[in-house]
Every structure is written in structure tokens, then in C-alpha cells.
Design a protein around this motif. Sequence first.
Motif: not given
Lengths: 280, 243
Positions: A180-199
Motif C-alpha cells: 500500500l506504499g507504507a513507510s517502515r515506521f507505518q508498518v511498525f505502528a500499524k502492524v508490528v505494535v498491534p500484533w505484539a500487543m497480546p504478547w
Amino acid sequence: MSDPDAMSDPNLIAADDDDAAERRIRRCAAIWRWALAVGIILGWEILTRVKIIDPYYFSSPSTIVKTAYVAATQGTLFVDIGYTSASTIVGFIIGVVGGALIGLSTWWSSVYGRVSEPYLVTFNAIPKLALAPILIILFGIGFESKVALAVALTIVPAAMAAYGGVRSVDKDLETLLFSLGASRFQVFAKVVVPWAMPWIVSSLRVNIGLALAGAIVGEFIASQAGVGRMILYAGQVMDINLVWVGVVVLSILALVMYAAVMTAERYLLKGMLHGSQLGT
Amino acid sequence: MRALDAVSLTIPEGRLVSLIGPSGCGKSTLFNIIAGLLRPTTGDVIAGGNSVVGRPGYVAYMLQKGLLLPWRTIIDNIILGAEVRGVPKKESIARAQPLIERYGLAGFEQHYPHELSGGMRQRASLLRTMLCDRDVVLLDEPFGALDAQTRLLMQSWLLQVWSDLGKTILFVTHDIDEAIYLSDEIYVFTARPGRIKAHINVALPRPRGQDAVTSTAFVELKRQLLGLLNDEARIAERQESLQ
């Protein structure tokens, strides 16, 4: 045949039965829970009154309540509770947020992640309470050293949990965001952080207990306030009733904090309970 | 390992073009290259006169699995592309709303993906792809995981979206019927390393109803494609068993 509705939807009735059974079990469990609590307190009271259990060592519920009342009205019980709660909560928050940031930061470089893993594991294995004397010398006998101990105990489990979450991130979701053209920071904020949240969240329950333990050990070693200091002082003057007050107060404190963490969990996990397994 | 050999495609604007071929023929690799996620060893991707090699975000790309973010509601998933580009949330919701209603997702905006059926999830991710504001859309087997019934519905739905929004669509599929039913043109790929084996024009009139699949022209095209694909499927199978 007399009841056509019942014939047409047998599933509904089965579900009703299940619900009723579930309610019965829940009510039954609740009754037993309270009965057990009342039983333990009553048994404790009676056994100490008839001297089957030595009241000098084991006190009794009524004496504990009386001692607590005195400590609260004439002593500094509430100040102590406030002090211990504050250092626990501040230490918990710094430890969890700091640990989560450390764990999450490993996403940015897989080399860095792999380098830090053995260090995290090693630091996790050290009994951090052994660091207490050093931390007290470093931070003094005030509030800061209690917070530092709580942080020392909580930061590594939080970092490990976040690191585990980062390692399991679904690569396809990252690809989706990049496409979708996201920057690395956007991927971090929109995927990585929410994904790791349950952990991260799964480490909270253990960590609140660790933070409390850290704060109390800090108070044991050197402090001018706190429930831990009160217990230590009471032990030194052989006021065993007051020790019991401290133990009961800490138990209640632990319960309240645990309940607060569970509420926070529900809020943080809103909508991602089925996350990793079900996501299309 | 070589995934693709010399491959050259020219896709006219506004057409719906299918790529079909045996599994592992490099169709997904080609898509990743066009989407800018992979750099080819040699070669170029030209869009509107400019090279877009290695520049993600130029085309809208729907990956095989559909992929919705499970912790976001449907509406938040649909506007993800706009959000990434920094479009204000209100604005993109206002834009998405009529499409949501039109494409059978009304009332589910605030639901989470796991609460929806497979077909609805797929529609949601397709809608997200379409709302990316790109002229070119890549769809990599978007209906592969759906049951036959839902698949048929989704195909006519896609044709509707396509004629509504007037995009250029590149479509990967394994399904010959699907390729013929949907496409203006079909590229048939060989087994790995992928090359273009045939380029077929589908001259069936539009709009195509469900009964188009029983017309003589359709059956004739299907026979032709089956013949082309059979050999390749056999080669692909042998490659797989040798590994």
C-alpha cells in the motif's frame, strides 16, 4: 405436537438448557467461593480462640482487624499503603513500557534482535533481587530505589514478551502494508505494535506481582515508609499482629492491582482476541 | 533459481487481463515485481511512460490471502490504503461509505474480520484494494479459498466493481472458467521458469451473464486453454516430484 414452536426449533431449547446449566454451575461456584473464605476466617478465629493454634504466632482475624484499625488511626498505615502502591505502579509502568520498547525495537534490525536475545535471556536468569543493595546505594533509600527495583524485576520479562511477539509477526501483513506504499515506521505502528500487543499484555499479570515484590524488598532493605518497612519494623519489635496486618494489606493490594491489570488487558486487547489465529 | 524467463506484457488501460498457468510458474513473482516489492534481476516495469521498478504503492495489490488486519474493524480495514497515504479519516470514510453499501457490507462496518463470512472478508479486502486510488489493480487469486457458490457471486461482483470504477485489472487465477468469464485477454504461462506460452483475446460480448459460460464461444475457448495448460501442468508436476 401440542407445542409446534418446540418442534420447529430444537436447537434453541438445547441452547436454553446449556445456558441454564452454565448459570447453575456459576452460581454454585460463587457460593462455594464465599463459603470457603468465610470458613477459613471463622476456622482461624475459632482455632486461635480455643488455643489449638497458637495466637501469638498466628494472631487471629479479629486481632488483625483491631491492630489494623489502630495502625490506621494512630499509625501511618494509609501513608505506607500509598507509598508501596505508588512505587509499585510507577516501577511497573516504567518497566513494562521500557521493556516493551526494547522488545519492539528488535523489529527494526534482525541482526540487532539476534544479538540482544542471549543478553535478554541471561539478564532474565539473574535473580534481580540480588541487585537490591547496589540499587539502594545508587538511588538512595528513598522512593527512587523502590521504583528501580520494581523496574529491574519487570523490564526483562516485558522485553522478552515483546520480542516473542515481534518474531511472530505475520510477514504477509507487512507485505500488505508495504504494497500500500507504507513507510517502515507505518508498518511498525500499524502492524508490528498491534500484533505484539497480546504478547506484551500476557506479561502484565506476572509483572504486576513482580513489581510489588521489588518494591517490598526495597523497603525491607532500607526505607522510611511503606508496608514492607512496617512489616520489617513490626517483626523487629516482635509485634506479630502488625506483621499479619502487613501481610493482609499486601494481599489485598495485590488483588486490587491484579484486577486493575485484568481490566487494562480487556481494554488493550479490544478486538484482537482472535488476532493471530483467525485473521483471514 | 529462475522463477521467470523473458516475459513481456503490454496491458492496455481499462482492460481486465488474466494470467493463467500451472502452480509455481512465477505468476506471483511477476506480481511482486509489478507491485514494486521485488526487484527483477533484469527488466523494467513501465507505467504511463515512467519506470516503477522497486517502487511499491504505484499499483493496488491484493495478495492471495486477502488479509485484513484482525484488530481493526471492517471500515478501518477498508480505508487502510488511504490512511497510509495520510488522507483524513473522515474523508476516506465518506468516500468508502457508498461503496460499502453497494457491495453488501453495510451494517458490518464496526465488526471485526473474524465475525464475517469468508466471502464478506474477501469483498472487504477487495474494496480496500479498489479504494487505493490506483489506476492499476493486481489481484492474485483473490477467490481461490472460497467455495464454488461464493466464488460465482464474487466474480459477478468483481465485474460490477470493475465497470463502476474503470480500473485496469491484472488477475491471476488457476481456474480456466474464471479466466474466460472475467477477462478481455488471457496470458497463458509455461511451467517454471515462467514464459508466456499464449496470448488469447476473449471476444465474448459484455455484460456477461452467468449463462455466458455455456455459449459455444466460451466452450471453444475453454477447450483451447485446456489443451495449452495440460502439457504445462504435466511439466510442473514432474518438476515438483524431482525436488
